[in-house]
Design a protein around this motif. Structure first.
Motif, PDB file in Angstrom:
ATOM      1  N   VAL A 156       0.880  -1.142   0.029  1.00 34.30           N
ATOM      2  CA  VAL A 156       0.028  -0.025  -0.028  1.00 34.30           C
ATOM      3  C   VAL A 156       0.907   1.466  -0.013  1.00 34.30           C
ATOM      4  N   VAL A 157       0.667   2.108  -0.894  1.00 34.83           N
ATOM      5  CA  VAL A 157       1.489   3.380  -0.959  1.00 34.83           C
ATOM      6  C   VAL A 157       0.458   4.644  -0.957  1.00 34.83           C
ATOM      7  N   ASN A 158       0.842   5.404   0.127  1.00 34.29           N
ATOM      8  CA  ASN A 158       0.174   6.734   0.033  1.00 34.29           C
ATOM      9  C   ASN A 158       0.434   7.839  -0.847  1.00 34.29           C
ATOM     10  N   LEU A 159      -0.306   8.504  -1.670  1.00 36.19           N
ATOM     11  CA  LEU A 159       0.138   9.434  -2.409  1.00 36.19           C
ATOM     12  C   LEU A 159      -0.313  10.862  -1.690  1.00 36.19           C
ATOM     13  N   GLU A 160       0.411  11.826  -1.521  1.00 36.70           N
ATOM     14  CA  GLU A 160       0.094  13.090  -0.902  1.00 36.70           C
ATOM     15  C   GLU A 160       0.511  14.182  -1.713  1.00 36.70           C
ATOM     16  N   GLY A 161      -0.027  15.469  -1.607  1.00 34.09           N
ATOM     17  CA  GLY A 161       0.412  16.493  -2.160  1.00 34.09           C
ATOM     18  C   GLY A 161      -0.077  16.746  -3.796  1.00 34.09           C
ATOM     19  N   ALA A 162       0.665  17.355  -4.491  1.00 30.99           N
ATOM     20  CA  ALA A 162       0.225  17.440  -6.020  1.00 30.99           C
ATOM     21  C   ALA A 162       1.560  17.540  -6.803  1.00 30.99           C
ATOM     22  N   LEU A 163       1.650  17.044  -8.089  1.00 27.27           N
ATOM     23  CA  LEU A 163       2.729  17.109  -9.066  1.00 27.27           C
ATOM     24  C   LEU A 163       2.823  18.466  -9.539  1.00 27.27           C
ATOM     25  N   LYS A 188       2.630  -9.546  -5.651  1.00 24.97           N
ATOM     26  CA  LYS A 188       1.796  -8.988  -4.724  1.00 24.97           C
ATOM     27  C   LYS A 188       0.853  -7.992  -5.596  1.00 24.97           C
ATOM     28  N   ALA A 189       0.101  -7.326  -4.722  1.00 25.61           N
ATOM     29  CA  ALA A 189      -0.754  -6.347  -5.540  1.00 25.61           C
ATOM     30  C   ALA A 189      -0.360  -5.021  -5.070  1.00 25.61           C
ATOM     31  N   LEU A 190      -0.649  -3.987  -5.893  1.00 23.78           N
ATOM     32  CA  LEU A 190      -0.327  -2.579  -5.196  1.00 23.78           C
ATOM     33  C   LEU A 190      -1.707  -1.804  -5.002  1.00 23.78           C
ATOM     34  N   LEU A 191      -1.835  -1.146  -3.984  1.00 22.67           N
ATOM     35  CA  LEU A 191      -2.634  -0.437  -3.662  1.00 22.67           C
ATOM     36  C   LEU A 191      -2.502   0.989  -3.463  1.00 22.67           C
ATOM     37  N   LEU A 192      -2.966   1.951  -4.303  1.00 24.14           N
ATOM     38  CA  LEU A 192      -2.739   3.477  -4.221  1.00 24.14           C
ATOM     39  C   LEU A 192      -3.617   4.164  -3.663  1.00 24.14           C
ATOM     40  N   GLN A 193      -3.382   5.155  -2.471  1.00 26.37           N
ATOM     41  CA  GLN A 193      -4.579   5.580  -1.823  1.00 26.37           C
ATOM     42  C   GLN A 193      -4.029   7.073  -1.616  1.00 26.37           C
ATOM     43  N   GLY A 194      -4.787   7.829  -0.952  1.00 28.26           N
ATOM     44  CA  GLY A 194      -4.599   9.318  -0.498  1.00 28.26           C
ATOM     45  C   GLY A 194      -4.907  10.269  -1.587  1.00 28.26           C
ATOM     46  N   GLU A 195      -4.895  11.632  -1.104  1.00 27.52           N
ATOM     47  CA  GLU A 195      -5.403  12.634  -1.861  1.00 27.52           C
ATOM     48  C   GLU A 195      -4.561  12.898  -3.098  1.00 27.52           C
ATOM     49  N   GLY A 196      -3.270  12.421  -3.105  1.00 25.94           N
ATOM     50  CA  GLY A 196      -2.500  12.763  -4.000  1.00 25.94           C
ATOM     51  C   GLY A 196      -3.280  11.954  -5.465  1.00 25.94           C
ATOM     52  N   VAL A 197      -3.367  10.637  -5.271  1.00 19.09           N
ATOM     53  CA  VAL A 197      -3.831  10.020  -6.498  1.00 19.09           C
ATOM     54  C   VAL A 197      -5.046  10.359  -6.925  1.00 19.09           C
ATOM     55  N   TRP A 198      -6.085  11.294  -6.206  1.00 22.87           N
ATOM     56  CA  TRP A 198      -7.192  11.627  -6.650  1.00 22.87           C
ATOM     57  C   TRP A 198      -7.114  12.959  -7.313  1.00 22.87           C
ATOM     58  N   ARG A 199      -5.773  13.741  -7.071  1.00 18.99           N
ATOM     59  CA  ARG A 199      -5.671  14.829  -7.800  1.00 18.99           C
ATOM     60  C   ARG A 199      -4.954  14.644  -9.257  1.00 18.99           C
ATOM     61  N   LEU A 200      -4.937  13.342  -9.618  1.00 19.57           N
ATOM     62  CA  LEU A 200      -4.384  13.308 -10.955  1.00 19.57           C
ATOM     63  C   LEU A 200      -5.995  12.754 -11.813  1.00 19.57           C
ATOM     64  N   SER A 201      -5.920  13.193 -13.223  1.00 15.36           N
ATOM     65  CA  SER A 201      -7.068  12.914 -13.846  1.00 15.36           C
ATOM     66  C   SER A 201      -7.191  11.236 -14.198  1.00 15.36           C
ATOM     67  N   LEU A 202      -8.402  10.819 -14.627  1.00 12.67           N
ATOM     68  CA  LEU A 202      -8.309   9.247 -14.923  1.00 12.67           C
ATOM     69  C   LEU A 202      -7.235   9.040 -15.806  1.00 12.67           C
ATOM     70  N   ALA A 203      -6.885   9.724 -16.956  1.00 16.12           N
ATOM     71  CA  ALA A 203      -5.839   9.435 -17.774  1.00 16.12           C
ATOM     72  C   ALA A 203      -4.453   9.325 -17.046  1.00 16.12           C
ATOM     73  N   GLY A 204      -4.275  10.223 -16.163  1.00 15.40           N
ATOM     74  CA  GLY A 204      -3.132  10.246 -15.392  1.00 15.40           C
ATOM     75  C   GLY A 204      -3.019   8.937 -14.423  1.00 15.40           C
ATOM     76  N   ARG A 205      -4.259   8.427 -13.851  1.00 18.05           N
ATOM     77  CA  ARG A 205      -4.147   7.354 -12.987  1.00 18.05           C
ATOM     78  C   ARG A 205      -4.016   6.177 -14.080  1.00 18.05           C
ATOM     79  N   MET A 206      -4.460   6.084 -15.101  1.00 18.51           N
ATOM     80  CA  MET A 206      -4.294   5.069 -15.956  1.00 18.51           C
ATOM     81  C   MET A 206      -2.859   4.809 -16.473  1.00 18.51           C
ATOM     82  N   SER A 207      -2.097   6.160 -16.653  1.00 21.42           N
ATOM     83  CA  SER A 207      -0.720   6.230 -16.820  1.00 21.42           C
ATOM     84  C   SER A 207       0.044   5.499 -15.908  1.00 21.42           C
ATOM     85  N   VAL A 208      -0.094   5.483 -14.515  1.00 20.88           N
ATOM     86  CA  VAL A 208       0.542   5.052 -13.514  1.00 20.88           C
ATOM     87  C   VAL A 208       0.111   3.857 -13.226  1.00 20.88           C
TER      88      VAL A 208
END
Length: 389
Positions: A156-163, A188-208
């Motif tokens: 599990v990885v927390n993403l914080e802040g903004a790019l 294993k499985a990667l879980l991305l969570q936190g306010e930072g990931v939701w600052r990305l667009s859907l296209a950005g989340r797909m890229s990651v």
């Protein structure tokens, strides 16, 4: 249990699951394409019937238009298979599989997907649990609608802040690849969570999420909003990231762009499932900044779908790219899987906003491939060399 384990438990009709136990889960969507279809057809049992044809999606995206007679023969065989089995979700010319799935089906959080491709975890951007299988492993799933697997552990990885202004979601993906791609995520499985990931667009989340397979993960996803955060392995402050590049011979060989600035290039590629969305095309144009493509560089652009191509034309991006010297290829995978349209020869050095840079990935094993963001690619295409932002 966190969102990932609760979803697996529900798909297995169980109250709970624990890492390491063997389970069988119901699959909601099954994916295939012409890049792996020959092995699926070769392993198909005589008289076998697809479990539920309406849940199977097939695309022609790796070698369309056909670059060889054998490719065209496979397309015809695959189309005939789809007709016999009653599979109506057969797309040719619509684009690369993962983009077609996102646009046409928009998987909901918790959707279970199985596909014969290494990058189906791209759908994790929508909260889906998408598992990559070998073509032969997909056959029993097609026949039964069920997937047997060992419950993986999670990272599990927390993403914080903004790019920052010069940093893109692709750079975040490369940062995660650098941290996790040499063993920590294997199996294993990667879980991305936190306010930072939701600052990305859907296209950005797909890229990651597109790079999760390269990290060694069995799957991965963005945890839906509203879920209770799980204990994290580590956190990343997005504001601390800088433009990155994966150097030969592997996607895990990640360095800051500034460390390799000045390396001359002969080809630049943006597109496909890794960077073929409209947002990526805008970043490419921004990187070019109105300058022509360097005379010693081929700039190849591959929209991820026909819808992306339409959006490019509506916004004038296609015209701008052509005027600056880019070559726009049909929607699909383009040169990335090394089957046609822009292959590399010995002595070529390419910078690509794609998924893999192992020797021979895009043609000759003696060619070099660097992986970076569409913004970095645009700057490099104009300069004829890798350029630091």
């Amino acid at each position: 249990m966190n969102f990932f384990y609760r979803t697996l438990a529900a798909a297995a009709s169980r109250g709970e699951v624990v890492p390491g136990e063997e389970i069988t889960i119901n699959v909601d969507l099954i994916l295939a394409h012409d890049g792996s279809a020959s092995k699926i057809l070769a392993a198909w049992p005589d008289g076998g019937k697809v479990w539920e044809p309406g849940r199977v999606v097939i695309t022609l995206d790796h070698a369309l238009p056909a670059p060889a007679v054998a490719s065209r023969q496979l397309h015809r065989e695959l189309l005939e298979f789809a007709r016999r089995q009653g599979i109506g979700l057969f797309y040719r010319g619509e684009g690369v599989l993962h983009q077609v799935v996102a646009e046409r089906f928009t998987p909901r959080p918790g959707t279970i997907i199985a596909g014969a491709d290494g990058h189906v975890a791209t759908a994790g951007a929508l909260g889906a649990l998408a598992f990559s299988l070998a073509p032969e492993e997909l056959v029993p799933v097609l026949l039964s609608g069920k997937l047997s697997l060992k419950v993986p552990g999670v990272v599990v990885v927390n993403l914080e802040g903004a790019l920052g202004p010069a940093v893109t979601p692709r750079d975040l993906g490369l940062a995660l690849l650098s941290r996790l791609g040499n063993g920590p995520l294997k199996g294993k499985a990667l879980l991305l969570q936190g306010e930072g990931v939701w600052r990305l667009s859907l296209a950005g989340r797909m890229s990651v999420c597109n790079l999760i397979g390269e990290m060694g993960g069995v799957t991965g996803l963005v945890v839906p909003p509203g879920e209770t955060p799980a204990p994290a392995a580590f956190s990343i402050d997005l504001a601390t990231l800088e433009p990155l590049v994966a150097c030969p011979p592997a996607p895990t060989n990640v360095h800051p762009v500034r460390e390799v600035a000045g390396i001359p290039l002969t080809q630049v590629l943006v597109g496909g499932c890794g960077s073929g969305r409209l947002e990526d095309m805008e970043a490419l144009v921004a990187g070019l900044a109105g300058r022509p493509v360097h005379p010693e560089v081929n700039l190849l652009v591959v929209p991820a779908s026909r819808a992306v191509l339409d959006g490019m034309e509506e916004r004038g991006l296609g015209w701008a790219l052509r005027e600056q010297g880019a070559i726009i290829l049909p929607p699909g995978c383009g040169p990335c899987p090394g089957q046609h349209a822009g292959l590399l020869a010995p002595g070529d050095r390419a910078l690509a906003a794609t998924v893999r840079n192992t020797p021979g990935r895009m043609g000759a094993a003696a060619a070099e491939i660097y992986l970076a963001s569409p913004l970095t690619a645009g700057r490099a295409a104009a300069a004829g060399a890798v350029v630091a932002g």
